[in-house]
Design a protein around this motif. Structure first.
Motif: not given
Length: 331
Positions: A235-260
């Motif tokens: 979106v507008q040159g920014r990659r957004l992951s499928h993980t949703m931020d419940p506080n925003r109703g939108a993809p998380v903006l500053a998530s880790p690259a991965s969590v195991t």
């Protein structure tokens, strides 16, 4: 005359489910008929998909979604189990894991429909009640009702639960040592025939290739990985992951690259991996310690990767060159 030692035969089964494939690896004596096991495993994951899919309009979950607020709805036991666990982890994670993000998932194009600006704006404007406060469950009678408007989506836990059902299915066929999985969700039962733990390759968070980051040895435990590099939109040159931020109703903006995450059950590991993607390595790491979970957070710093390791299973760095029984392909 010396006795002949008959080595157990390796059985690797697989089949389609939830838009991907399930797998099962175990060893049995020569002459073992694997077909009844294959059929039972397929039936187990098909049942989970039929009850919990957001891609099937006639699933039990979508029937619950379509019911009016305040109406009690009968749900099958397995869906009820997943809903109860989802609410439990929702409370424990202070809402970071929320099974009521179906409208946001759909709005942003991660469901069966394409993203639309109107739906995105509506999802972000919604005044959300945490789903653990918006859903009431009468477990004794198998009933569920919404006390506030909510669109349920259990994709952050259903695959893990499907893996747990596969483990239960193998146990019902007297198979106590095995490795089962759906995508990046894996569960190890017992040990390999040589007495060693099962080994799983954890994938490096690299969009352009599939390469192992490290090796994890598991016995009677489950692992799930969530990341930002397999399912995303731009979106507008920014990659957004499928993980949703419940506080925003939108993809998380500053998530880790991965969590195991490693947990007793795969459903738990699956849900907590999502929660920690939302929380991030600092808050997520603190929560993992309080919850007695082992977790590996990987973050990008320029062209380098930085790790935060929590729990005994990640205290020592595994050897990435060791051969693994199965790969862990991040969802």
């Amino acid at each position: 005359m010396s006795k002949m030692c008959i080595e157990p035969m390796r059985h690797a089964l697989s089949g389609p489910t939830m838009g991907t494939r399930w797998s099962a690896l175990f060893f049995a004596q020569a002459g073992f008929d694997q077909e009844p096991v294959r059929a039972a495993l397929q039936a187990a994951v098909d049942e989970v998909d039929a009850q919990m899919s957001t891609w099937k309009p006639d699933s039990d979950l979508m029937r619950l979604n379509a019911a009016p607020v305040g109406a009690w709805v009968a749900v099958p036991d397995r869906l009820g189990q997943v809903l109860r666990l989802g609410l439990e982890i929702g409370r424990a994670s202070a809402g970071a894991f929320d099974i009521g993000m179906g409208d946001a998932v759909t709005a942003w194009g991660f469901g069966p429909l394409a993203a639309t600006p109107d739906h995105i704006r509506a999802a972000m404007r919604t005044d959300r009640v945490p789903t653990h406060d918006a859903l009431e469950i009468d477990a004794g009678n198998g009933l569920v009702r919404k006390t506030s408007p909510v669109a349920l989506d259990v994709n952050g836990i259903a695959k893990g639960y499907g893996v747990d059902r596969m483990a239960e299915t193998l146990a019902a066929h007297c198979i106590d040592d095995a490795l089962v999985g759906i995508d990046g969700e894996m569960r190890a039962l017992g040990l390999r025939p040589d007495g060693a733990a099962w080994t799983i390759a954890l994938e490096a968070p690299d969009e352009g290739r599939r390469a192992p980051h490290s090796i994890l040895a598991l016995q009677d435990a489950s692992v799930a990985t969530s990341g930002d590099y397999r399912h995303w939109i731009e979106v507008q040159g920014r990659r957004l992951s499928h993980t949703m931020d419940p506080n925003r109703g939108a993809p998380v903006l500053a998530s880790p690259a991965s969590v195991t995450v490693v947990a007793k059950t795969c459903a738990e590991a699956d849900a907590w991996a999502t929660a920690f993607m939302v929380k991030g390595s600092l808050e997520g790491g603190q929560l993992a310690r309080r919850s007695n979970l082992s977790a590996l957070f990987i973050e990008r710093e320029g062209t380098q990767l930085r790790e935060t390791r929590v729990g005994r299973l990640f205290e020592t760095r595994p050897d990435p060159g060791r051969e693994a029984d199965a790969g862990n392909c991040t969802r």
